[in-house]
Design an enzyme around this catalytic site. Structure first.
Site, PDB file in Angstrom:
ATOM      1  N   HIS A   1       0.798  -1.235   0.000  1.00 35.06           N
ATOM      2  CA  HIS A   1       0.000   0.000   0.000  1.00 35.06           C
ATOM      3  C   HIS A   1       0.831   1.285   0.000  1.00 35.06           C
ATOM      4  CE1 HIS A   1      -0.377   0.897   4.590  1.00 35.06           C
ATOM      5  NE2 HIS A   1       0.781   0.304   4.340  1.00 35.06           N
ATOM      6  N   HIS A   2       2.148   1.198   0.218  1.00 35.09           N
ATOM      7  CA  HIS A   2       2.997   2.387   0.102  1.00 35.09           C
ATOM      8  C   HIS A   2       3.542   2.590  -1.313  1.00 35.09           C
ATOM      9  CE1 HIS A   2       2.876   3.280   4.285  1.00 35.09           C
ATOM     10  NE2 HIS A   2       3.578   2.227   4.674  1.00 35.09           N
ATOM     11  N   ALA A   3       3.546   1.557  -2.129  1.00 34.12           N
ATOM     12  CA  ALA A   3       4.155   1.653  -3.461  1.00 34.12           C
ATOM     13  C   ALA A   3       3.367   2.627  -4.330  1.00 34.12           C
ATOM     14  CB  ALA A   3       4.199   0.279  -4.118  1.00 34.12           C
TER      15      ALA A   3
END
Length: 791
Positions: free
Chosen positions: A279-281
């Protein structure tokens, strides 16, 4: 030895490495087992390509300390911690780069976990959700992604540990929820149904990421160890090895296949135990342990493949870190609602910056489809998360009415996770999943994101999976949110109600487009002030002083009261104070008041002043602003309200001084500031040169809720600071931060520009201080005003 046999031998060894405890450590194993791993990895599979089409390595989990932005805790390593050598790349020559760039979507050969498991069929007869099984996606090869550079100490294993998914998988098996002969046999009638992971294709990944990003991650498969270690140090909280690309493809592909299985009706709901997380990419860079945005990719694939059955998707992200990658992917998409509950700490918590604050609500067509619930600090618990669900998440989710719900399930807000620092229990995670199961006809997918305490993530994922299988969650005893939690959720609710009429205090005050016009229900403090006004008028013959200034007249209606002799030639005392204090048995989860108790500790002082013959002006400074008709509600936010409130309070103070105080016939004038309005008294002192010439004295009572003491501004003269010091009494509570430095030790008394500051014995609020210091206050005020001439 065939390919499957060699994998079996190699991963029998690997299971011991990860905690089965049945065989000796890998350092004592026969060397042929290690060679078998290499042989297995080098042999082509049935499709004629090497496994995952990338460079080959034998796995390890020794890892070095991460000196990057994402915080690393010191962890206590369990007995099953790995203790083997580094990855030893054994066959990277002649790698087919075309194959790397376009990996096949054909399901790969079964992993060792599945060798003894038969295929579970499904037919149209099982189309009813209650008859369908719950799905499980897990692939051992996702554990191949680990650091190359070893740690200096065993306590420094990287938080994003390959064992994370194995510990969850083992917990599910040992609980009897899935059939794996290495563990217990299933103990439930309908165990979890396995969903095979596959490699995501380049075209699927590029629904979210740029082609350059895809090719960059793919290129790591052919790099040397030295190049990968150097690359790791150049990026934000991410590491690489030759099998990183392969694991990332499986992680994204696993999320896709899990979501498709739920949307198509193969299973009723599912959990995807996958890594690396996603979810940070962002679209063009990996970060925060994440390579490909698994959940976003899966959502877009389902929307493309099932345009009718999966038009609207709700993504609920309960990872303790904000999912900046998911927010970016759907910021302008009106058909994807993204809700994130995370620690924000004013942008000081990873991934840093303002992107995760409550004011980012989407853009263009997606305006209103992004909701951030940003905790101001660590330490939030079950009651705070449940309050967020009850007040914001579920009302909006029902309004949105999704076709599919995906949980970006990071378990790093769990009790015991040092990285997250919160206290969410497995039971709370189960309750949140249970509430979300009521949406989209139960089509719910749980995709693993973060979570770095192996025990915490195992217990939390197990509790959620039991709920997916139909078990009711356990009872939660404590349901009242903390003050910070309730304030944060209420702030989000107020800010978002312009987009979601269901969040409005009064639904009738919303337009058809959902934009608010500032019309809300009667505030409790307004009702209390109206009651107080009536009491003061009845008991002390007080009247209201009107504020004839359009910009502030609404905010301070009923807030300025005075005795009828306030302008006569008698001593005058002006009270500046915070709203009427009240204490109730309110449960914010149901919004009801019970056993209300009202406190007005200034009543005794008013009675004393009246008996002493003083005139009174009583000014209540409310905690809110009354928006004028021309205020753009879309500009409303916490920071805007705070700045506007301070400006209005300062304007009121100057207005009262110029219109009701400075030019009257009072023989002496005394200001008494209780709580935060003390700042407004000093504001007049700083901005009106005639103020100190007319004032007999100033008394301020301050507690820890006013962390910065009001002071004479630097540009004013030495004589003004000296006057303030000689003609004031500033009582400050014993627990105020002014009395300690950052190390908790004592500090010297503040300088004269803060007035005559004295440390109170009281550790508490100003109401306790008013009770404690009656004699001292009366003595100081009486000496400055005399006995007066009566009313």
């Amino acid at each position: 030895m065939n390919n499957i046999d060699s994998e079996k031998i190699a991963w029998d060894t690997h299971y011991d490495l990860y905690g089965s405890g049945a065989r000796p450590p890998i350092g004592e194993l026969d060397k042929s087992a290690t060679l078998a791993v290499s042989a297995s990895l080098q042999k082509p599979h049935s499709n004629g390509s090497p496994i995952d089409g990338v460079g080959f390595a034998t796995p390890t989990t020794q890892m070095r300390p991460l000196s990057q932005q994402k915080e690393r805790p010191k962890q206590i390593v369990p007995n099953d911690a790995p203790n083997v050598a580094l990855y030893e790349v054994v066959a990277k020559d002649d790698v087919d780069m075309n194959h790397q760039m376009e990996p096949t979507a054909t399901p790969v050969s079964p992993s060792e976990d599945e060798l003894l498991e038969g295929e579970v069929g499904w037919t149209e007869a099982l189309s009813h959700p209650k008859l369908l099984a719950t799905g499980l996606c897990y692939d051992i090869r996702m554990r191949y992604h680990s650091e190359l550079d070893p740690p200096k100490q065993r306590l420094d294993f990287h938080p994003e540990d390959p064992r994370r998914i194995y510990h969850i998988y083992r917990a599910l098996c040992q609980a009897g929820l899935y059939k794996d002969p290495q563990f217990n046999v299933p103990t439930i009638e309908k165990p979890l149904e396995r969903i095979q992971a596959r490699n995501a294709t380049a075209s699927e990944i590029c629904l979210v990421h740029t082609a350059n990003h895809y090719h960059f991650v793919a290129s790591t498969a052919a790099m040397t160890n030295e190049s990968l270690i150097h690359l790791e140090r150049m990026h934000d909280s991410i590491y690489f090895n030759p099998l990183t690309f392969s694991s990332a493809l499986l992680s994204a592909g696993g999320a896709i296949e899990t979501c498709k299985a739920v949307v198509s009706g193969r299973v009723k709901n599912a959990i995807a135990v996958i890594r690396p997380p996603g979810h940070h990419a962002e679209c063009n860079r990996p970060m925060g342990f994440c390579l490909f945005d698994n959940v976003s990719i899966a959502a877009k694939v389902c929307q493309a493949d099932y345009p009718e059955a999966c038009r609207k998707v709700l993504i609920l992200d309960w990872d303790v870190h904000h999912g900046n990658g998911i927010q970016q992917a759907f910021e302008q998409d009106p058909n994807v609602l993204y809700i994130s509950i995370h620690v924000h700490d004013d942008g000081n918590f990873y991934p840093l910056g303002p992107y995760g604050d409550h004011m980012h609500c989407g853009a263009a067509a997606g305006l209103g489809k992004n909701i951030n619930i940003p905790w101001p600090t660590k330490g939030m618990g079950d009651s705070d998360y449940l309050y967020a669900f009850q007040q914001v998440v579920m009302p909006v989710a029902y309004d949105f009415n999704p076709d599919l719900v995906i949980i970006a399930a990071g378990f790093d807000a769990a009790v015991g996770d040092q990285l997250g620092g919160c206290f969410v229990t497995p039971t709370c995670y189960a309750h949140m999943a249970h509430m979300l199961m009521s949406l989209a006809n139960g089509k719910l997918v749980v995709c693993l994101e973060g979570g770095y305490n192996l025990d915490s993530i195992s217990k939390s994922a197990l509790a959620v999976t039991r709920t997916l299988l139909g078990e009711p969650p356990d009872r939660i005893e404590k349901t009242r949110p903390t003050k910070l939690g309730a304030a944060t959720v209420d702030m989000v609710r107020v800010y978002q109600r312009r987009f979601w009429p269901c969040l409005a205090s009064d639904p009738k005050s919303s337009t058809k487009e959902g934009t608010m016009h500032g019309k809300v229900g009667l505030r409790v403090e307004d009702a209390l002030r109206a009651y107080q006004k009536q009491q003061l008028c009845d008991d002390f013959d007080m009247m209201e002083l009107s504020v004839f200034r359009e910009r502030i007249s609404k905010s301070f209606k009923h807030q300025v009261l005075a005795t009828i002799n306030y302008a006569d030639a008698v001593p005058l005392i002006i009270f500046f104070h915070d709203p009427y204090h009240h204490q109730t048995g309110q449960d914010p989860t149901i919004g009801r008041l019970a056993d209300a108790e009202l406190y007005d500790t200034l009543t005794w002082y008013r009675e004393w002043a009246i008996e002493a013959g003083f005139a009174i002006i009583d000014v209540n400074f409310p905690n809110h602003i009354a928006n004028a008709d021309d205020v753009d509600e879309l500009m409303y936010d916490k920071a805007y309200e705070h700045a506007k409130r301070i400006a209005e309070r300062n304007e009121l103070a100057i207005y009262l001084w110029e219109n009701y105080i400075e030019l009257n016939d009072s023989t002496a004038i005394f200001f008494m500031g209780v709580g935060s309005p003390a700042r407004e008294i000093v504001h007049i002192l700083n901005n009106r040169e005639t103020f100190f010439q007319r004032i007999s004295g100033i008394l301020l009572l301050l507690d820890a809720s006013v962390p910065l003491l009001p002071s004479v501004s630097d540009q004013n003269t030495y004589y003004l600071s000296k006057w303030f010091k000689q003609n004031s009494l500033v009582l400050v509570s014993a627990d105020h931060p002014i009395w300690t430095d950052n190390n908790g030790t004592g500090v010297k008394k503040p300088g004269k520009r803060f007035g005559a500051v004295w440390k109170s014995e009281v550790e508490g609020g100003v109401n306790d201080m008013l009770e404690k210091h009656r004699e001292q206050v009366v003595e100081f005020v009486g000496a400055r005003l005399g006995n007066g001439r009566g009313r």
